[in-house]
Design a protein around this motif. Structure first.
Motif, PDB file in Angstrom:
ATOM      1  N   UNK A   1     -42.652 -73.877 -37.022  1.00  0.00           N
ATOM      2  CA  UNK A   1     -41.687 -74.970 -36.913  1.00  0.00           C
ATOM      3  C   UNK A   1     -40.979 -74.880 -35.563  1.00  0.00           C
ATOM      4  N   UNK A   2     -40.579 -76.016 -35.062  1.00  0.00           N
ATOM      5  CA  UNK A   2     -39.943 -76.049 -33.749  1.00  0.00           C
ATOM      6  C   UNK A   2     -38.644 -75.247 -33.719  1.00  0.00           C
ATOM      7  N   UNK A   3     -37.885 -75.247 -34.828  1.00  0.00           N
ATOM      8  CA  UNK A   3     -36.629 -74.492 -34.827  1.00  0.00           C
ATOM      9  C   UNK A   3     -36.874 -72.986 -34.736  1.00  0.00           C
ATOM     10  N   UNK A   4     -38.020 -72.536 -35.258  1.00  0.00           N
ATOM     11  CA  UNK A   4     -38.350 -71.116 -35.153  1.00  0.00           C
ATOM     12  C   UNK A   4     -38.726 -70.751 -33.713  1.00  0.00           C
ATOM     13  N   UNK A   5     -39.453 -71.643 -33.041  1.00  0.00           N
ATOM     14  CA  UNK A   5     -39.793 -71.419 -31.636  1.00  0.00           C
ATOM     15  C   UNK A   5     -38.510 -71.378 -30.795  1.00  0.00           C
ATOM     16  N   UNK A   6     -37.607 -72.309 -31.076  1.00  0.00           N
ATOM     17  CA  UNK A   6     -36.345 -72.349 -30.338  1.00  0.00           C
ATOM     18  C   UNK A   6     -35.503 -71.101 -30.605  1.00  0.00           C
ATOM     19  N   UNK A   7     -35.543 -70.584 -31.838  1.00  0.00           N
ATOM     20  CA  UNK A   7     -34.806 -69.353 -32.165  1.00  0.00           C
ATOM     21  C   UNK A   7     -35.279 -68.191 -31.285  1.00  0.00           C
ATOM     22  N   UNK A   8     -36.604 -68.073 -31.128  1.00  0.00           N
ATOM     23  CA  UNK A   8     -37.152 -66.979 -30.308  1.00  0.00           C
ATOM     24  C   UNK A   8     -36.742 -67.163 -28.848  1.00  0.00           C
ATOM     25  N   UNK A   9     -36.851 -68.397 -28.352  1.00  0.00           N
ATOM     26  CA  UNK A   9     -36.452 -68.664 -26.969  1.00  0.00           C
ATOM     27  C   UNK A   9     -34.962 -68.368 -26.761  1.00  0.00           C
ATOM     28  N   UNK A  10     -34.128 -68.755 -27.721  1.00  0.00           N
ATOM     29  CA  UNK A  10     -32.687 -68.461 -27.639  1.00  0.00           C
ATOM     30  C   UNK A  10     -32.442 -66.959 -27.583  1.00  0.00           C
ATOM     31  N   UNK A  11     -33.128 -66.239 -28.473  1.00  0.00           N
ATOM     32  CA  UNK A  11     -32.892 -64.802 -28.603  1.00  0.00           C
ATOM     33  C   UNK A  11     -33.274 -64.041 -27.334  1.00  0.00           C
ATOM     34  N   UNK A  12     -34.434 -64.365 -26.748  1.00  0.00           N
ATOM     35  CA  UNK A  12     -34.858 -63.609 -25.564  1.00  0.00           C
ATOM     36  C   UNK A  12     -34.079 -64.020 -24.320  1.00  0.00           C
ATOM     37  N   UNK A  13     -33.578 -65.281 -24.306  1.00  0.00           N
ATOM     38  CA  UNK A  13     -32.836 -65.732 -23.126  1.00  0.00           C
ATOM     39  C   UNK A  13     -31.537 -64.954 -22.934  1.00  0.00           C
ATOM     40  N   UNK A  14     -30.989 -64.395 -24.020  1.00  0.00           N
ATOM     41  CA  UNK A  14     -29.762 -63.599 -23.931  1.00  0.00           C
ATOM     42  C   UNK A  14     -29.970 -62.298 -23.173  1.00  0.00           C
ATOM     43  N   UNK A  15     -31.231 -61.882 -23.028  1.00  0.00           N
ATOM     44  CA  UNK A  15     -31.505 -60.567 -22.437  1.00  0.00           C
ATOM     45  C   UNK A  15     -32.288 -60.654 -21.125  1.00  0.00           C
ATOM     46  N   UNK A  16     -32.542 -61.874 -20.652  1.00  0.00           N
ATOM     47  CA  UNK A  16     -33.333 -62.040 -19.434  1.00  0.00           C
ATOM     48  C   UNK A  16     -32.520 -62.701 -18.323  1.00  0.00           C
ATOM     49  N   UNK A  17     -32.904 -62.414 -17.097  1.00  0.00           N
ATOM     50  CA  UNK A  17     -32.205 -63.009 -15.951  1.00  0.00           C
ATOM     51  C   UNK A  17     -32.962 -64.198 -15.367  1.00  0.00           C
ATOM     52  N   UNK A  18     -33.960 -64.695 -16.094  1.00  0.00           N
ATOM     53  CA  UNK A  18     -34.720 -65.859 -15.643  1.00  0.00           C
ATOM     54  C   UNK A  18     -34.519 -67.008 -16.620  1.00  0.00           C
ATOM     55  N   UNK A  19     -34.813 -68.197 -16.156  1.00  0.00           N
ATOM     56  CA  UNK A  19     -34.674 -69.386 -17.007  1.00  0.00           C
ATOM     57  C   UNK A  19     -35.785 -69.386 -18.054  1.00  0.00           C
ATOM     58  N   UNK A  20     -35.402 -69.460 -19.305  1.00  0.00           N
ATOM     59  CA  UNK A  20     -36.368 -69.476 -20.406  1.00  0.00           C
ATOM     60  C   UNK A  20     -36.631 -70.938 -20.772  1.00  0.00           C
ATOM     61  N   UNK A  21     -37.880 -71.381 -20.638  1.00  0.00           N
ATOM     62  CA  UNK A  21     -38.202 -72.803 -20.792  1.00  0.00           C
ATOM     63  C   UNK A  21     -39.202 -73.039 -21.923  1.00  0.00           C
ATOM     64  N   UNK A  22     -38.977 -74.100 -22.674  1.00  0.00           N
ATOM     65  CA  UNK A  22     -39.928 -74.470 -23.728  1.00  0.00           C
ATOM     66  C   UNK A  22     -41.274 -74.847 -23.116  1.00  0.00           C
ATOM     67  N   UNK A  23     -41.248 -75.384 -21.910  1.00  0.00           N
ATOM     68  CA  UNK A  23     -42.497 -75.792 -21.256  1.00  0.00           C
ATOM     69  C   UNK A  23     -43.355 -74.601 -20.834  1.00  0.00           C
ATOM     70  N   UNK A  24     -42.796 -73.392 -20.889  1.00  0.00           N
ATOM     71  CA  UNK A  24     -43.569 -72.193 -20.557  1.00  0.00           C
ATOM     72  C   UNK A  24     -44.389 -71.682 -21.743  1.00  0.00           C
ATOM     73  N   UNK A  25     -44.158 -72.238 -22.922  1.00  0.00           N
ATOM     74  CA  UNK A  25     -44.854 -71.749 -24.113  1.00  0.00           C
ATOM     75  C   UNK A  25     -46.323 -72.174 -24.051  1.00  0.00           C
ATOM     76  N   UNK A  26     -47.201 -71.183 -23.865  1.00  0.00           N
ATOM     77  CA  UNK A  26     -48.638 -71.449 -23.737  1.00  0.00           C
ATOM     78  C   UNK A  26     -49.310 -71.608 -25.097  1.00  0.00           C
ATOM     79  N   UNK A  27     -48.742 -70.950 -26.092  1.00  0.00           N
ATOM     80  CA  UNK A  27     -49.289 -71.001 -27.444  1.00  0.00           C
ATOM     81  C   UNK A  27     -48.207 -70.526 -28.403  1.00  0.00           C
ATOM     82  N   UNK A  28     -48.244 -71.009 -29.619  1.00  0.00           N
ATOM     83  CA  UNK A  28     -47.309 -70.548 -30.649  1.00  0.00           C
ATOM     84  C   UNK A  28     -48.034 -70.592 -31.976  1.00  0.00           C
TER      85      UNK A  28
END
Length: 629
Positions: free
Chosen positions: A372-399
């Motif tokens: 589900x899209x909300x689960x993908x967004x949850x993962x992106x939200x979670x990792x963005x808190x620990x990274x110094x780069x922009x976390x983008x949905x358009x970077x998702x190659x596969x889910x």
């Protein structure tokens, strides 16, 4: 993180150390002795390690299953070709039993290809064991760590140790995780991969350049790095099935059990009605014992006996996403033990990309689960808190989403405790069900299931279990440097669009990929690339070669386009759009190998495209980008 938590953790460490006299000793039941070794194991090793060995054809395997009559039954018929089912077939066959296995789709088509890719002992289980003073959880960790090391040794080309970094944003966290992971080292004992250690903030950023120095209004104080294992899960599963076939098991994918056969007099299960899903042909296959290893679908097999049977599967959904390689450095993972809602999130390098996850939520059981899209967004939200780069949905190659079959023991009076361990039981005479557990412990799960089958059917194996020290197909003689021989001795002969065949270098990327994917069998793939003009890459930016399609069709029971792009080669999981671009050529080569007509080719293309639609890359998913734009 409280002082009380640290004291409790330290006390737990003292208890574990004291219980073992300062060292950890493995119980005799899981000791790493060469059980059932000697001439039998040596003979098996020679057969599996023979570089010229060929698997029986699919038609030959089907003939064996059809030939298993009521008067001449198999000893064991396994339902399910995932890690557990393939492991059961291998275990039983190497004990000298007459074994068959049927799988509705393909080997590893379900949960076993959609795992976290980690081979782990269970750091979280150890934490629970300490804080809850739960010896049962501690035993799970002991056992999983034993199996972790053995799995890496039995398939070294597909499995390796991976350092995992845990970021700490206050000194209490540093102490807490350092003590906890030193306990993990202690419990591993002789099965330790590498010692855990602390790195300062500056050292950590050198090792993991995209790691943020600030998080949640706190500065990074350092990281604690520990080691677990990582694998190429579906190729490991296919290797299990092929090794079982070499050991004498009749394994058949795309063969569905439509009903179970019951003895009218004794009410014992004595076989199954099977449909070959490629031809539509149905046949009966008889066995003294049937083992139900259908993973999330094991309840549907149980209901063939009794429609009112109590369900024992509590399905849990795990969603993973794949990101470009620059999100994590090669050779170092990142694990966040607790996110905002208490779930664990990780980011790991895998096959040249970065895999991140995971969710753990209730779900319904379906053949092709979708994230589900909300689960993908949850993962992106979670990792963005620990990274110094922009976390983008358009970077998702596969889910993708996988269903983990958490098991409830149907004989238990309470349903409060859903087992993280496996469950083996014989609810109906002749039908042994094995479910639950995890990839890491597949081998011991299989051993327990075969022990139960032997007891149920009063079978007479020729020897004890030998799988603990049995290397899988492709492992014999393999070394991390084996890829150099491929690079030096082979060329990739490629057909141009004009039909001309031109030579190309067997570059390091292609050689390393072949070596790790096929082990000691890689030379056979390289020979096809060189001698049959199939040395071209299937997709730009990926090391997968056309020769692999032909090899897998001939030697790994690859019967469909999806079998190849999802399980033999991981391109569907790594880059959904690249998989779609490679599809036409994959179908052309499979059509040549399997003599498909135009209608079948069109059908395969359509099925594969529908399959890829369930992998929610940035291009084939509808999403509201929100902050990850």
């Amino acid at each position: 993180m409280s002082v009380a938590s640290i004291r409790r953790l330290a006390a737990g460490a003292a208890v574990i150390a004291a219980a073992s006299g300062g060292a950890v000793y493995l119980s005799p039941s899981v000791a790493s002795s060469d059980r059932g070794g000697g001439p039998i194991l040596d003979s098996l090793r020679r057969r599996i390690g023979d570089p010229t060995a060929s698997l029986p054809s699919r038609s030959a395997q089907e003939s064996v299953l059809i030939g298993a009559t009521s008067s001449n039954p198999l000893d064991v018929l396994v339902i399910g070709g995932g890690a557990t089912g393939s492991g059961v077939a291998l275990d039983a066959a190497t004990r000298g039993l007459h074994v068959g296995l049927v799988e509705r789709e393909d080997f590893s088509s379900g949960t076993s290809s959609r795992s976290t890719k980690l081979i782990h002992g269970g750091v979280r289980y150890l934490e629970k064991a300490v804080f809850n003073l739960d010896y049962g959880q501690l035993k799970l960790v002991f056992h999983a760590l034993e199996e972790r090391k053995q799995l890496i040794e039995n398939a070294p080309h597909l499995c390796h140790a991976l350092p995992c970094m845990t970021p700490c944003f206050d000194w209490f966290e540093v102490i807490y995780f350092w003590v906890g992971l030193k306990m993990y080292d202690l419990v591993a004992g002789p099965r330790l991969l590498h010692l855990s250690r602390y790195y300062s903030a500056n050292e950590s950023v050198e090792l993991f350049p995209t790691l943020a120095r600030k998080g949640k209004d706190k500065n990074l104080r350092g990281t604690v790095v520990y080691y677990d294992g990582q694998m190429n899960d579906s190729r490991l599963n296919v290797g299990l099935a092929c090794t079982a076939a070499l050991a004498g098991a009749a394994v058949l994918n795309h063969a569905e059990v439509v009903s179970l056969i019951t003895d009218d007099a004794t009410k014992r299960i004595i076989g199954a009605r099977v449909r070959n899903n490629l031809t539509g042909k149905e046949f009966d296959s008889y066995a003294k014992v049937v083992v139900n290893a259908a993973g999330p679908f094991c309840d549907s097999i149980r209901k063939m006996v009794d429609e009112d049977t109590k369900p024992m599967i509590c399905p849990s959904s795990g969603v993973h996403i794949v990101l470009p390689d620059y999100y994590s450095p090669d050779g170092m993972g990142l694990i966040v033990p607790k996110t905002k809602d208490g779930r664990v999130v990780f980011m790991l390098p895998w096959l040249g990309r970065t895999v991140a996850g995971t969710t753990d939520s209730n779900t319904s059981i379906t053949a092709l689960p979708e994230p589900h899209e909300d689960e993908i967004q949850f993962i992106l939200d979670a990792i963005s808190d620990y990274l110094n780069i922009k976390v983008r949905r358009t970077d998702v190659l596969s889910a993708w989403s996988g269903i983990r079959p958490l098991a409830m023991d149907p004989t238990a009076k309470s349903t409060e405790s859903i087992s993280r361990d496996h469950v083996v039981f014989e609810e109906c005479p002749g039908l042994v069900t094995i479910t639950g557990g995890k990839w890491t412990t597949y081998r011991s799960m299989a051993e327990d299931a075969v022990d139960a089958a032997i007891k149920s059917g009063k079978l007479t194996p020729s020897n004890e279990c030998v799988t603990q020290k049995l290397q899988l197909l492709g492992s014999h003689g393999w070394e991390p440097s084996s890829f150099t021989a491929l690079a030096q001795q082979y060329v990739r002969m490629k057909k141009t669009y004009g039909g001309k065949v031109v030579p190309g270098a067997m570059d390091t990327a292609a050689a390393k990929h072949l070596s790790h994917a096929y082990g000691s069998m890689a030379e056979r793939v390289a020979t096809i690339a060189q001698e049959e003009g199939l040395g071209k890459r299937l997709a730009h930016g990926h090391p997968f070669l056309e020769a692999e399609v032909a090899y897998c069709a001939r030697h790994e029971y690859c019967e469909s386009a999806v079998d190849f792009i999802a399980r033999r080669c991981r391109i569907a999981f790594l880059d959904t759009d690249a998989a779609a671009r490679a599809l036409q050529r994959v179908v052309e080569i499979l059509a040549s190998e399997h003599k498909w007509d135009k209608s079948r080719q069109k059908q395969e293309l359509q099925k594969a495209k529908e399959f890829l639609q369930t992998f929610k890359s940035s291009k084939n998913a509808q999403f509201n980008d929100g902050k990850h734009n």
